[in-house]
Design an enzyme around this catalytic site. Sequence first.
Site, mmCIF file in Angstrom:
data_model
loop_
_atom_site.group_PDB
_atom_site.id
_atom_site.type_symbol
_atom_site.label_atom_id
_atom_site.label_comp_id
_atom_site.label_asym_id
_atom_site.label_seq_id
_atom_site.Cartn_x
_atom_site.Cartn_y
_atom_site.Cartn_z
ATOM 1 N N ASP A 93 10.652 9.180 0.626
ATOM 2 C CA ASP A 93 11.201 7.833 0.484
ATOM 3 C C ASP A 93 12.353 7.629 1.462
ATOM 4 O O ASP A 93 12.310 8.166 2.582
ATOM 5 C CB ASP A 93 11.649 7.624 -0.971
ATOM 6 C CG ASP A 93 11.455 6.188 -1.441
ATOM 7 O OD1 ASP A 93 12.270 5.334 -1.063
ATOM 8 O OD2 ASP A 93 10.491 5.923 -2.185
ATOM 9 N N HIS A 140 16.352 2.110 -1.884
ATOM 10 C CA HIS A 140 15.054 2.225 -2.543
ATOM 11 C C HIS A 140 14.873 3.585 -3.212
ATOM 12 O O HIS A 140 14.560 3.679 -4.407
ATOM 13 C CB HIS A 140 13.955 1.990 -1.514
ATOM 14 C CG HIS A 140 12.573 1.901 -2.062
ATOM 15 N ND1 HIS A 140 11.728 2.990 -2.122
ATOM 16 C CD2 HIS A 140 11.870 0.858 -2.560
ATOM 17 C CE1 HIS A 140 10.562 2.620 -2.629
ATOM 18 N NE2 HIS A 140 10.622 1.327 -2.900
ATOM 19 N N SER A 192 6.491 0.097 -6.568
ATOM 20 C CA SER A 192 7.300 1.313 -6.393
ATOM 21 C C SER A 192 7.890 1.768 -7.719
ATOM 22 O O SER A 192 7.852 2.959 -8.059
ATOM 23 C CB SER A 192 8.446 1.058 -5.409
ATOM 24 O OG SER A 192 7.989 0.929 -4.094
#
Length: 475
Positions: A55, A92, A282
């Site tokens: 990620d 994120h 996600s």
Amino acid sequence: MAQVGTPAGGFASLWNGSAGSSPGTSLADIRTIVGANTATTAHLDGTGIGIAIIDTGVVPVPGLPANRIVNGPDLSFESQATNLRWLDTYGHGTHLAGVIVGDDATSGSLGLAPKAKLTSVKVGTANGAVDVSQVIAAVDWVVANRNHDPSHPIRVLNLAYGSAGNPAFWTDPLHFAVEQAWHAGIVVVAAAGNDGNGFGRLDNPAANPYVLAVGASLTKGTLTTADDELAPFTNLANAGKQVEVLAPGESVLSLRNPGSNVDNSYPGARVGTTLFRGTGTSQAVAVTSATAALLLQSKPWLTPDQVKQVLVESGTFLPNGPGANFGLRTLNLHAALGYSPVWYPQQWTRSDGTGPIDTSRGTSRVVRNGVTLDGERSIFGTFSSSGWAGQSAARTAWSGGLWLGHRMAGDGWTGSSWASQTWAGATWTSPSWDGSGSWTDPAWSSHFWSTGAWTPGDWGSHFWSTDSWASACWC
């Protein structure tokens, strides 16, 4: 979508959309919704299970215990700025890490598998920029190092990345990479994508027939799945591989990363000083990865095929909307623990990995100094799919910190950071695809992580040099 951070499917707009009047869905509520806090399941916490997350990195925000985080190599462009190495400038990866291993019930950030060990392999920058070759290298590294910690071997790979490529899975390099992980005993959990129910296909690599493809459900603010529906932003396929399981993915309350790109861009998504609302497939993937870890804690002998079969077949059918028409199910860990199917191994045609990497890339392109990365090239230049596939299958693609002979990281666990253990960093000496021969960038020199918080600065106005990214997704 000209800049990274605004990927295909509107990832950024989903963060913005999660900043409305809704208080959000807490992780405690999600545990109830997926059946992880019943008398049968409440004791499960991920102990003994390793989860890898490829990620945008993870930062040491309140609620993330350092002893549960391992920093694998930083393979992102930001690894060449030593003050950003391993750290999540986007926001994120940290949000997903909180869903999985957050460990602070007081602040509302108790993740679903708080005692699992999370290995972060950073590939994305502050605006999300990453090439598919970096993702492939990261998957190779996870496979090669899956048994580094015998007390927490990596059994689950969280992959909330979606390429805009739509290649034939039986030759595609990214498909080949995730299949190598799957057949090495790692459950690969991949995001379907955020382009909408009418998009017609799943993102790559969720479209691979072996991996577990995850979509998002809308919980309607209740703790029962009786009123749940398929999230309208979830990709559905018109043919071929379809979404296989759903998990909560709307306004999920997890850890805030102060000063990150999404934190600066969507201040209305902040909840208090430590939490942030995030929406997308996600978040659903993170919930599913943690749930898979809980299942493996209870039944460590299960193979990836068996984990997938149990989670899918024991799920609760959606009662309403388009998801019901497709026969989609939501996670139900309580039912999964008691489910005893007739086992059947997956026997799909396997990718040979020899197809063009540019087809895997699709329209997901990074640009450096005005030069687009395309064709049969990695971030370092010429890429031979067939040559790489042979090395990947033989587990020789990585040698120390070299991937296919290119220096991408240090040679072992010798680095230091806030995490319990860190793979060493390195300066990239190989030339870049644009021929500049330099991987340094002074634009990042005034930003760094210090004393437990981001120093003042607006990440939203800073990008990696003049680079951009289009048509890809941190879902």
